[in-house]
Write an enzyme that holds these catalytic residues in place. Structure first.
Site, mmCIF file in Angstrom:
data_model
loop_
_atom_site.group_PDB
_atom_site.id
_atom_site.type_symbol
_atom_site.label_atom_id
_atom_site.label_comp_id
_atom_site.label_asym_id
_atom_site.label_seq_id
_atom_site.Cartn_x
_atom_site.Cartn_y
_atom_site.Cartn_z
ATOM 1 N N GLY A 70 -14.873 2.267 11.482
ATOM 2 C CA GLY A 70 -15.233 0.797 10.833
ATOM 3 C C GLY A 70 -16.292 -0.152 10.915
ATOM 4 C CB SER A 71 -18.282 -1.163 13.895
ATOM 5 O OG SER A 71 -16.951 -1.965 14.627
ATOM 6 C CB SER A 83 -11.282 2.832 11.737
ATOM 7 O OG SER A 83 -11.944 3.063 12.808
ATOM 8 C CG HIS A 142 -9.306 3.846 15.564
ATOM 9 N ND1 HIS A 142 -8.562 2.780 16.957
ATOM 10 C CD2 HIS A 142 -10.640 3.325 16.088
ATOM 11 C CE1 HIS A 142 -9.566 1.642 17.344
ATOM 12 N NE2 HIS A 142 -10.739 1.784 15.701
ATOM 13 C CB THR A 158 -23.299 17.591 14.863
ATOM 14 O OG1 THR A 158 -25.259 18.116 15.404
ATOM 15 C CG2 THR A 158 -23.077 19.055 14.682
ATOM 16 C CB CYS A 166 -13.790 -6.563 18.373
ATOM 17 S SG CYS A 166 -13.639 -4.734 17.895
#
Length: 380
Positions: A69-70, A199, A201, A237, A325
């Protein structure tokens, strides 16, 4: 251990793990290679792209895989600014005061480079008003960014309403949906957004994986350059195993979403009720209105949440005092300050977030542990 911090991260689901395992050792070819071994990986990546597109109501060509997400948030904000600067236009951005640090810190960095940013206030419940959004617009506004739901208090924002108010103004609209995707229905067409970030996770995929949606015709310059991957939009990659896990985890989450939301809302309701029976003075931050299932943020007057988190940890209970965070920084939550709480009250916030594996017994144990820890701290 009882894990009650699913807003911070989730465990990789068994189904997602099983889908990803072959791409670690057996089908490890580079998805950008021209030979058949690499094409197996490419086929898996594109299947995951279709899964994600289906889950959020987009076209596959509108989905770009990222590392989370960041990265997605930085890609949108910095990309919009770069486009404007290339056209030698001034840049003004509108964001809410309760955004994730990957939005707010990026905005501060852009301000140092000459970008002007307006920060929208929120109500006591932590909601942004579409009226305040429109009131902040200027002739040089290049982007509006309002998260779909807040990661600390769980308040769902009126994103569709804001998009409707922005319609016809030619201003791109971004929403950080990291805390939402996989937990409540998301349809980018119904929301009316130009960009959306997520995101893996957060919905039982792998850490280090994510995606962003960019509406057809609203393409952005790449944040990471140096290769032609992701149609030139994100060099590097491809993380085939992670992308496969993300697609499968999101499909699985969508399949059980409705039933799981009802169950989690019930667990949170019981948790709040039982804590209040023992600690009637607690605050529930962001209470009322649309809210994420499974997440509640409470305040216990006179009890610092960091101390409470450590005491609960000794009892095998995992909860948090803020977003992951900001954990351990010992500073008041910027979200609660924006909602009108004092610094002292903001330092008393405890976030409990349940997930797929949380049982009724787990929730009962969390209640007993919280009440017991508060009583112990007050006695001391």
């Amino acid at each position: 251990m009882i894990y009650a911090d699913h807003a911070a991260t989730t465990a990789l689901s068994e189904r997602a793990l099983a889908a990803a395992l072959p791409f670690f050792r057996e089908n490890y070819g580079n998805a950008s290679s021209a030979y058949s071994f690499g094409k197996q990986a490419r086929k898996a990546v594109e299947r995951a792209r279709e899964q994600v597109a289906c889950a959020v109501g987009a076209h596959a060509a509108e989905i770009v895989f990222t590392a989370g997400g960041s990265e997605g948030n930085n890609t949108v904000l910095r990309g919009v600014v770069e486009q404007a600067w290339q056209a030698k236009k001034p840049v003004h951005i509108v964001v809410s005061t309760i955004e994730h640090p990957s939005i707010l810190v990026t905005c501060r960095a852009l301000e140092r480079c000459g970008v002007e940013v307006s920060y929208l206030p929120v109500s006591k419940r932590g909601r942004v008003s579409s009226v305040s959004v429109i009131g902040a617009l200027r002739t040089d506004t290049r982007l509006v960014s309002v998260m779909l739901a807040n990661n600390e208090v769980g308040t769902v924002q009126p994103v569709a309403e804001i998009a409707e108010a922005l319609a016809g103004r030619g201003i791109p609209f971004h929403t950080d949906a990291v805390q939402v995707v996989g937990h409540i229905p998301v349809d980018v067409r119904e929301l009316g957004v130009t960009y959306l970030t997520a995101s893996g996770h957060k919905f039982y995929g792998m850490k280090g994986t994510g995606f962003f949606y960019q509406k057809a015709g609203a393409e952005l310059p790449a944040l990471i350059v140096g290769g032609g991957q992701e149609r030139g939009l994100r060099a590097g990659t491809e993380n085939t195993a992670g992308i496969v896990a993300l697609g499968e985890a999101l499909t699985e989450s969508c399949e059980c979403m409705a039933d799981e939301a009802v169950r989690l809302h019930g667990l949170v309701s019981c948790t709040v009720q039982e804590i209040r029976e023992n600690l009637p003075e607690i605050r529930v931050h962001g209470e009322g209105g649309g809210h994420l299932p499974g997440l509640v943020n409470i305040g216990v007057p006179g009890v610092r949440s960091e101390s409470l988190v450590h005491l609960l940890d000794l009892k095998g209970i995992c909860v948090s005092a803020a977003s992951a965070c900001n954990a351990g920084t010992d500073v008041p939550s910027h979200v609660l300050l924006a909602m009108g709480y004092s610094e002292k009250e903001a330092m008393e916030a405890l976030r409990i977030s349940y997930g797929r594996e949380t049982t009724e017994q787990d929730a009962d144990d969390v209640v007993r542990a919280v009440v017991g820890a508060v009583e112990k701290m007050r006695a001391l």
